[in-house]
Design an enzyme around this catalytic site. Structure first.
Site, PDB file in Angstrom:
ATOM      1  N   ARG A  71      45.831 -22.626  40.172  1.00  0.00           N
ATOM      2  CA  ARG A  71      46.494 -21.334  40.005  1.00  0.00           C
ATOM      3  C   ARG A  71      46.898 -20.730  41.345  1.00  0.00           C
ATOM      4  NH1 ARG A  71      46.557 -18.941  35.504  1.00  0.00           N
ATOM      5  NH2 ARG A  71      44.684 -19.968  34.768  1.00  0.00           N
ATOM      6  N   MET A  96      53.877 -17.187  30.525  1.00  0.00           N
ATOM      7  CA  MET A  96      52.652 -17.588  29.828  1.00  0.00           C
ATOM      8  C   MET A  96      51.630 -18.124  30.807  1.00  0.00           C
ATOM      9  SD  MET A  96      53.546 -16.629  26.937  1.00  0.00           S
ATOM     10  CE  MET A  96      52.291 -17.258  25.833  1.00  0.00           C
ATOM     11  N   LEU A  99      47.944 -14.331  36.196  1.00  0.00           N
ATOM     12  CA  LEU A  99      48.183 -14.227  37.638  1.00  0.00           C
ATOM     13  C   LEU A  99      46.847 -14.229  38.371  1.00  0.00           C
ATOM     14  CD1 LEU A  99      50.977 -11.500  37.863  1.00  0.00           C
ATOM     15  CD2 LEU A  99      51.171 -13.948  37.361  1.00  0.00           C
ATOM     16  N   HIS A 115      54.009  -6.731  26.251  1.00  0.00           N
ATOM     17  CA  HIS A 115      53.108  -7.356  25.282  1.00  0.00           C
ATOM     18  C   HIS A 115      53.480  -6.861  23.881  1.00  0.00           C
ATOM     19  CE1 HIS A 115      49.536  -9.368  23.881  1.00  0.00           C
ATOM     20  NE2 HIS A 115      49.261  -8.297  23.167  1.00  0.00           N
ATOM     21  N   GLU A 148      43.914  -7.012  37.055  1.00  0.00           N
ATOM     22  CA  GLU A 148      43.195  -8.301  37.025  1.00  0.00           C
ATOM     23  C   GLU A 148      42.806  -8.726  35.608  1.00  0.00           C
ATOM     24  OE1 GLU A 148      42.621  -5.907  39.184  1.00  0.00           O
ATOM     25  OE2 GLU A 148      43.110  -6.881  41.087  1.00  0.00           O
TER      26      GLU A 148
HETATM   27  C1  GRF Z   1      57.570 -11.469  23.914  1.00  0.00           C
HETATM   28  O1  GRF Z   1      57.126 -11.232  22.621  1.00  0.00           O
HETATM   29  C2  GRF Z   1      56.694 -10.773  24.929  1.00  0.00           C
HETATM   30  O2  GRF Z   1      56.203  -9.557  24.464  1.00  0.00           O
HETATM   31  C3  GRF Z   1      55.564 -11.752  25.125  1.00  0.00           C
HETATM   32  O3  GRF Z   1      56.194 -13.013  25.106  1.00  0.00           O
HETATM   33  C4  GRF Z   1      57.393 -12.928  24.325  1.00  0.00           C
HETATM   34  C5  GRF Z   1      58.510 -13.419  25.191  1.00  0.00           C
HETATM   35  O4  GRF Z   1      59.728 -13.472  24.499  1.00  0.00           O
HETATM   36  N1  GRF Z   1      54.847 -11.482  26.348  1.00  0.00           N
HETATM   37  P1  GRF Z   1      61.071 -13.711  25.289  1.00  0.00           P
HETATM   38  O5  GRF Z   1      60.887 -15.019  26.086  1.00  0.00           O
HETATM   39  O6  GRF Z   1      61.310 -12.553  26.205  1.00  0.00           O
HETATM   40  O7  GRF Z   1      62.131 -13.859  24.243  1.00  0.00           O
END
Ligand code: GRF
Length: 208
Positions: A71, A96, A99, A115, A148
């Site tokens: 990481r 995904m 950090l 989120h 964090e």
């Molecule tokens: C979204 O639902 C966001 O809230 C989450 O991951 C998804 C990403 O979607 N963190 P996109 O790649 O922006 O279409």
């Protein structure tokens, strides 16, 4: 006459579809986000459609494949790239990957995440499915500063929607995504204005 302030430079980090990135890019193009520009779009996944979309928009892009790397090593490359592009504000848009503390320290209160739930409910993966399965009557999304802890830092914007009786997890996620696209633009506009303070966990408007 004072000189125009230099634009706030965004660094977008993504791993997949990129619809939040495209919503931000569209807000800039349409004049809904003044004084903001995208400095670079970075992906940690080679096949991310969002990376391809950024290239088609002729934006600067970078790919740092994270799979199999430590990481801290991977983050050091990403931080260097963000700094080389003079990024002021990092926007995680479906990135995904957690950090490292060093990343967060490099951009204190300068990293936003989106989120798909009303935090602190349903952090982590598949938040929309979690909310639907729990049977909540109100769902939504959150844009927050990153600290964090996972899906945890001070909240900048939340948008809520009702869960309808004939929703399924997919239709709910679809309607939440539409709110995400509005919420991210609102949050960037608020942060770009600079007219706020962070008091503990609370993001509050600064009185002028
Ligand atoms: C979204 O639902 C966001 O809230 C989450 O991951 C998804 C990403 O979607 N963190 P996109 O790649 O922006 O279409």
């Amino acid at each position: 006459m004072s000189a125009a302030a230099s634009p706030l430079r965004l660094g977008i980090l993504l791993s997949g579809r990129g619809s939040n990135f495209l919503a931000i890019a569209d807000s800039i193009r349409a004049g809904r986000l003044h004084g903001v520009e995208i400095a670079v779009v970075i992906s940690n996944v080679a096949e991310a459609p969002g990376l391809d979309a950024a290239q088609k928009l002729d934006l600067p892009t970078a790919l740092f494949v994270s799979k199999g790397r430590k990481r801290a090593d991977h983050d050091a490359d990403v931080i260097a790239c963000l700094q080389a592009h003079r990024v002021d504000l990092v926007c995680l848009a479906g990135y995904m990957r957690l950090l490292s503390p060093g990343f967060i320290a490099a951009f204190p209160h300068r990293i936003l995440n989106i989120h798909p739930s009303l935090l602190p409910a349903f952090p982590g993966l598949e938040a929309q499915e979690q909310a639907f399965a729990y049977g909540v009557k109100v769902a939504g999304c959150t844009v927050h500063f990153v600290d964090e802890e996972l899906d945890h830092g001070p909240i900048v914007v939340q948008r809520a929607i009702p869960v309808l009786d004939d929703d399924d997890a997919e239709s709910l996620a679809h309607r939440i995504l539409a709110e995400e696209h509005l919420a991210y633009t609102d949050a960037i506009r608020l942060v770009a204005s600079g007219a706020y303070q962070i008091r503990g966990r609370r993001y509050v408007k600064r009185s002028s």
